[in-house]
Design a protein around this motif. Structure first.
Motif, PDB file in Angstrom:
ATOM      1  N   ASP A  58     -14.595   7.278  -7.673  1.00 19.56           N
ATOM      2  CA  ASP A  58     -14.436   6.541  -6.250  1.00 19.56           C
ATOM      3  C   ASP A  58     -13.206   5.410  -6.733  1.00 19.56           C
ATOM      4  OD1 ASP A  58     -16.469   7.512  -4.899  1.00 19.56           O
ATOM      5  OD2 ASP A  58     -17.799   5.751  -5.594  1.00 19.56           O
ATOM      6  N   ASP A  59     -13.133   4.963  -7.900  1.00 25.83           N
ATOM      7  CA  ASP A  59     -11.808   3.980  -8.257  1.00 25.83           C
ATOM      8  C   ASP A  59     -10.640   4.657  -7.856  1.00 25.83           C
ATOM      9  OD1 ASP A  59     -12.403   5.643 -10.646  1.00 25.83           O
ATOM     10  OD2 ASP A  59     -11.174   4.084 -11.722  1.00 25.83           O
ATOM     11  N   ILE A  60     -10.383   6.045  -8.340  1.00 25.63           N
ATOM     12  CA  ILE A  60      -9.238   6.635  -8.023  1.00 25.63           C
ATOM     13  C   ILE A  60      -9.083   6.940  -6.504  1.00 25.63           C
ATOM     14  CG2 ILE A  60      -7.957   8.818  -8.246  1.00 25.63           C
ATOM     15  CD1 ILE A  60      -9.018   8.899 -11.388  1.00 25.63           C
ATOM     16  N   ARG A  61     -10.145   7.328  -6.059  1.00 32.09           N
ATOM     17  CA  ARG A  61     -10.290   7.710  -4.714  1.00 32.09           C
ATOM     18  C   ARG A  61      -9.587   6.494  -3.670  1.00 32.09           C
ATOM     19  NH1 ARG A  61     -14.853  11.452  -1.991  1.00 32.09           N
ATOM     20  NH2 ARG A  61     -14.063  11.439   0.080  1.00 32.09           N
ATOM     21  N   GLY A  62     -10.022   5.383  -4.139  1.00 26.45           N
ATOM     22  CA  GLY A  62      -9.907   4.327  -3.045  1.00 26.45           C
ATOM     23  C   GLY A  62      -8.486   3.769  -3.206  1.00 26.45           C
ATOM     24  N   ALA A  63      -7.784   4.168  -4.620  1.00 27.09           N
ATOM     25  CA  ALA A  63      -6.397   3.687  -4.866  1.00 27.09           C
ATOM     26  C   ALA A  63      -5.327   4.563  -4.251  1.00 27.09           C
ATOM     27  CB  ALA A  63      -6.140   3.358  -6.242  1.00 27.09           C
ATOM     28  N   LEU A  64      -5.625   5.827  -3.660  1.00 27.20           N
ATOM     29  CA  LEU A  64      -4.578   6.555  -3.409  1.00 27.20           C
ATOM     30  C   LEU A  64      -4.076   6.231  -2.064  1.00 27.20           C
ATOM     31  CD1 LEU A  64      -6.800  10.028  -4.087  1.00 27.20           C
ATOM     32  CD2 LEU A  64      -4.680   9.117  -5.654  1.00 27.20           C
ATOM     33  N   ASP A  65      -2.597   6.593  -2.058  1.00 23.34           N
ATOM     34  CA  ASP A  65      -1.831   6.498  -0.828  1.00 23.34           C
ATOM     35  C   ASP A  65      -1.220   7.872  -0.055  1.00 23.34           C
ATOM     36  OD1 ASP A  65      -1.287   3.652  -1.170  1.00 23.34           O
ATOM     37  OD2 ASP A  65      -0.253   4.074  -2.906  1.00 23.34           O
ATOM     38  N   ALA A  66      -1.400   8.985  -0.941  1.00 26.44           N
ATOM     39  CA  ALA A  66      -0.850  10.283  -0.497  1.00 26.44           C
ATOM     40  C   ALA A  66      -1.339  11.282  -1.357  1.00 26.44           C
ATOM     41  CB  ALA A  66       0.500  10.189  -0.288  1.00 26.44           C
ATOM     42  N   GLY A 104      12.077  15.940   4.705  1.00 27.74           N
ATOM     43  CA  GLY A 104      11.998  14.487   5.245  1.00 27.74           C
ATOM     44  C   GLY A 104      10.960  13.947   4.750  1.00 27.74           C
ATOM     45  N   PHE A 105      10.211  14.361   3.631  1.00 24.75           N
ATOM     46  CA  PHE A 105       9.158  13.885   2.755  1.00 24.75           C
ATOM     47  C   PHE A 105       9.782  12.719   2.032  1.00 24.75           C
ATOM     48  CE2 PHE A 105       6.592  17.949   2.961  1.00 24.75           C
ATOM     49  CZ  PHE A 105       5.932  17.836   4.246  1.00 24.75           C
ATOM     50  N   SER A 106       8.882  11.822   1.963  1.00 24.04           N
ATOM     51  CA  SER A 106       9.441  10.546   0.835  1.00 24.04           C
ATOM     52  C   SER A 106       8.199  10.048   0.503  1.00 24.04           C
ATOM     53  CB  SER A 106      10.629   9.784   1.320  1.00 24.04           C
ATOM     54  OG  SER A 106       9.923   9.097   2.297  1.00 24.04           O
ATOM     55  N   LEU A 107       8.101   9.241  -0.626  1.00 27.18           N
ATOM     56  CA  LEU A 107       7.121   8.401  -1.059  1.00 27.18           C
ATOM     57  C   LEU A 107       7.611   7.103  -1.062  1.00 27.18           C
ATOM     58  CD1 LEU A 107       5.793  10.530  -4.071  1.00 27.18           C
ATOM     59  CD2 LEU A 107       4.433   9.978  -2.054  1.00 27.18           C
ATOM     60  N   ALA A 108       6.644   5.755  -0.774  1.00 26.85           N
ATOM     61  CA  ALA A 108       7.014   4.431  -0.772  1.00 26.85           C
ATOM     62  C   ALA A 108       7.315   4.352  -2.296  1.00 26.85           C
ATOM     63  CB  ALA A 108       6.007   3.782  -0.200  1.00 26.85           C
ATOM     64  N   PRO A 109       8.025   3.543  -2.604  1.00 26.45           N
ATOM     65  CA  PRO A 109       7.926   2.889  -4.140  1.00 26.45           C
ATOM     66  C   PRO A 109       6.585   2.457  -4.731  1.00 26.45           C
ATOM     67  CG  PRO A 109       9.816   1.932  -3.204  1.00 26.45           C
ATOM     68  CD  PRO A 109       9.122   2.497  -2.095  1.00 26.45           C
ATOM     69  N   GLY A 110       6.448   3.383  -5.843  1.00 29.07           N
ATOM     70  CA  GLY A 110       4.961   3.022  -6.298  1.00 29.07           C
ATOM     71  C   GLY A 110       3.692   3.563  -5.645  1.00 29.07           C
ATOM     72  N   ALA A 111       3.895   4.428  -4.804  1.00 34.99           N
ATOM     73  CA  ALA A 111       2.871   5.262  -3.997  1.00 34.99           C
ATOM     74  C   ALA A 111       2.067   5.922  -5.058  1.00 34.99           C
ATOM     75  CB  ALA A 111       3.358   6.222  -3.156  1.00 34.99           C
ATOM     76  N   LYS A 112       0.552   5.642  -4.901  1.00 32.54           N
ATOM     77  CA  LYS A 112      -0.407   6.439  -5.815  1.00 32.54           C
ATOM     78  C   LYS A 112      -0.676   7.696  -5.270  1.00 32.54           C
ATOM     79  CE  LYS A 112      -0.565   2.379  -7.989  1.00 32.54           C
ATOM     80  NZ  LYS A 112       0.607   2.201  -8.811  1.00 32.54           N
ATOM     81  N   VAL A 113      -0.440   8.529  -6.027  1.00 33.21           N
ATOM     82  CA  VAL A 113      -0.619  10.121  -5.617  1.00 33.21           C
ATOM     83  C   VAL A 113      -1.539  10.737  -6.290  1.00 33.21           C
ATOM     84  CG1 VAL A 113       0.885  12.155  -5.515  1.00 33.21           C
ATOM     85  CG2 VAL A 113       1.950  10.118  -4.958  1.00 33.21           C
ATOM     86  N   LEU A 114      -2.278  11.740  -5.294  1.00 32.78           N
ATOM     87  CA  LEU A 114      -3.295  12.719  -5.912  1.00 32.78           C
ATOM     88  C   LEU A 114      -2.469  14.000  -5.951  1.00 32.78           C
ATOM     89  CD1 LEU A 114      -6.005  13.605  -6.825  1.00 32.78           C
ATOM     90  CD2 LEU A 114      -6.398  14.149  -4.391  1.00 32.78           C
ATOM     91  N   MET A 115      -2.126  14.712  -7.164  1.00 34.47           N
ATOM     92  CA  MET A 115      -1.554  15.788  -7.144  1.00 34.47           C
ATOM     93  C   MET A 115      -2.719  16.871  -6.963  1.00 34.47           C
ATOM     94  SD  MET A 115       1.247  17.590  -7.610  1.00 34.47           S
ATOM     95  CE  MET A 115       2.198  16.160  -8.071  1.00 34.47           C
ATOM     96  N   GLU A 139       3.526   7.424  -8.334  1.00 34.25           N
ATOM     97  CA  GLU A 139       2.617   7.562  -9.537  1.00 34.25           C
ATOM     98  C   GLU A 139       1.311   8.737  -9.518  1.00 34.25           C
ATOM     99  OE1 GLU A 139      -0.153   4.774 -12.490  1.00 34.25           O
ATOM    100  OE2 GLU A 139       1.088   3.930 -10.733  1.00 34.25           O
ATOM    101  N   VAL A 140       1.426   9.557 -10.069  1.00 34.61           N
ATOM    102  CA  VAL A 140       0.294  10.519  -9.898  1.00 34.61           C
ATOM    103  C   VAL A 140      -0.738   9.849 -10.757  1.00 34.61           C
ATOM    104  CG1 VAL A 140      -0.714  12.723 -10.442  1.00 34.61           C
ATOM    105  CG2 VAL A 140       1.441  12.475  -9.811  1.00 34.61           C
ATOM    106  N   LEU A 141      -2.117   9.554 -10.035  1.00 36.31           N
ATOM    107  CA  LEU A 141      -3.163   8.725 -10.512  1.00 36.31           C
ATOM    108  C   LEU A 141      -4.013  10.014 -11.200  1.00 36.31           C
ATOM    109  CD1 LEU A 141      -4.482   6.038  -8.380  1.00 36.31           C
ATOM    110  CD2 LEU A 141      -2.714   5.961 -10.210  1.00 36.31           C
ATOM    111  N   ALA A 142      -4.226  11.090 -10.638  1.00 37.10           N
ATOM    112  CA  ALA A 142      -5.041  12.298 -10.922  1.00 37.10           C
ATOM    113  C   ALA A 142      -4.587  13.409 -10.535  1.00 37.10           C
ATOM    114  CB  ALA A 142      -6.531  11.958 -10.600  1.00 37.10           C
ATOM    115  N   GLU A 143      -5.145  14.534 -10.983  1.00 36.95           N
ATOM    116  CA  GLU A 143      -4.929  15.776 -10.333  1.00 36.95           C
ATOM    117  C   GLU A 143      -6.221  16.454 -10.204  1.00 36.95           C
ATOM    118  OE1 GLU A 143      -2.972  20.250 -11.114  1.00 36.95           O
ATOM    119  OE2 GLU A 143      -1.807  18.351 -11.857  1.00 36.95           O
TER     120      GLU A 143
END
Length: 193
Positions: A58-66, A104-115, A139-143
Motif C-alpha cells: 500500500d505505501d508504494i501503491r499510494g505514492a505512484l504517479d505513473a 510525446g510521453f514525458s515524466l514530471a520531474p521526480g515522478a514516482k514510477v512503477l516499472m 524515480e522507479v519505486l518498484a517493479e
C-alpha cells in the motif's frame, strides 16, 4: 491468484511452450512463456493485472504517479496495470539500442514510477528501463512482472513483486545440454539476440 492459477491462465491460452528456445537474454531454455498470447484476451489480461496490482504494498501503491513499461513485452500488461491502478501508462522504446520515452510521453520531474514487465529472466532489460526512467527525470519505486524466471536472483535495484516465480532452467550458449541441443532452436520473442 495462486501460482497454479497463473500457470493455468498460461496453459489455457497456449502461452506455455516447450521445445528449445533462445530467450531475449541470449540464454537457452526448454520452456518459453509467450505473454502476448496470455494477454491477447482482454478479460484475462485484466484479471492478471488486478492480481498483480494486489501484490504491491500500500505505501508504494499510494505514492505512484505513473506506470512505465518497456516495449514490446511490457506494453499490454503495462497498460492493464495503469487501468488497475488508475494511473497513466507509458512505454519505453529503444529505436537505437537504448530505452527512451517517445511519442510525446514525458515524466514530471521526480515522478514516482512503477516499472511493469512481462517476464524477468536476468533483469538486464529491467535495469536498463529503470535507468531510462531516471534519465527522463522519474524515480522507479518498484517493479512488477507477470513472471520471474530468475529463480529469485534478479537484482533490479528496486523492490520486485512478480505474480509468479518459475524455476525453469536456462543455459548459456556453451552450456546447453545435449538433449536440448538436438532440438532446433526457436527465437519467439520480439527482439533479435
Amino acid at each position: 491468484m495462486t501460482s497454479d492459477e497463473v500457470l493455468d491462465e498460461f496453459r489455457a491460452s497456449g502461452a506455455l511452450l516447450e521445445g528449445h528456445f533462445r530467450l531475449s537474454s541470449g540464454r537457452h531454455s526448454a520452456h518459453y512463456l509467450q505473454c502476448a498470447r496470455v494477454l491477447m484476451n482482454p478479460a484475462r489480461a485484466s484479471r492478471l493485472a488486478t492480481a498483480l496490482a494486489a501484490r504491491i504494498p500500500d505505501d508504494i501503491r499510494g505514492a505512484l504517479d505513473a506506470v512505465v513499461s518497456p516495449a514490446m513485452g511490457g506494453l499490454v500488461i503495462g497498460h492493464e496495470m495503469g487501468r488497475a491502478l488508475g494511473l497513466d501508462a507509458m512505454f519505453l522504446e529503444r529505436p537505437e539500442g537504448e530505452f527512451h520515452l517517445r511519442r510525446g510521453f514525458s515524466l514530471a520531474p521526480g515522478a514516482k514510477v512503477l516499472m511493469v514487465e512481462d517476464v524477468v529472466t536476468t533483469g538486464l532489460s529491467s535495469r536498463e528501463a529503470i535507468a531510462a526512467v531516471a534519465r527522463e527525470g522519474g524515480e522507479v519505486l518498484a517493479e512488477v512482472a507477470l513472471v520471474d524466471r530468475s529463480g529469485g536472483s534478479a537484482d533490479l535495484g528496486v523492490p520486485f513483486y512478480p505474480l509468479v516465480s518459475l524455476d525453469f532452467p536456462t543455459y548459456a550458449e556453451g552450456e546447453v545440454p545435449s538433449e536440448l541441443e538436438m532440438i532446433p532452436v526457436t527465437k519467439p520473442g520480439s527482439r533479435a539476440v
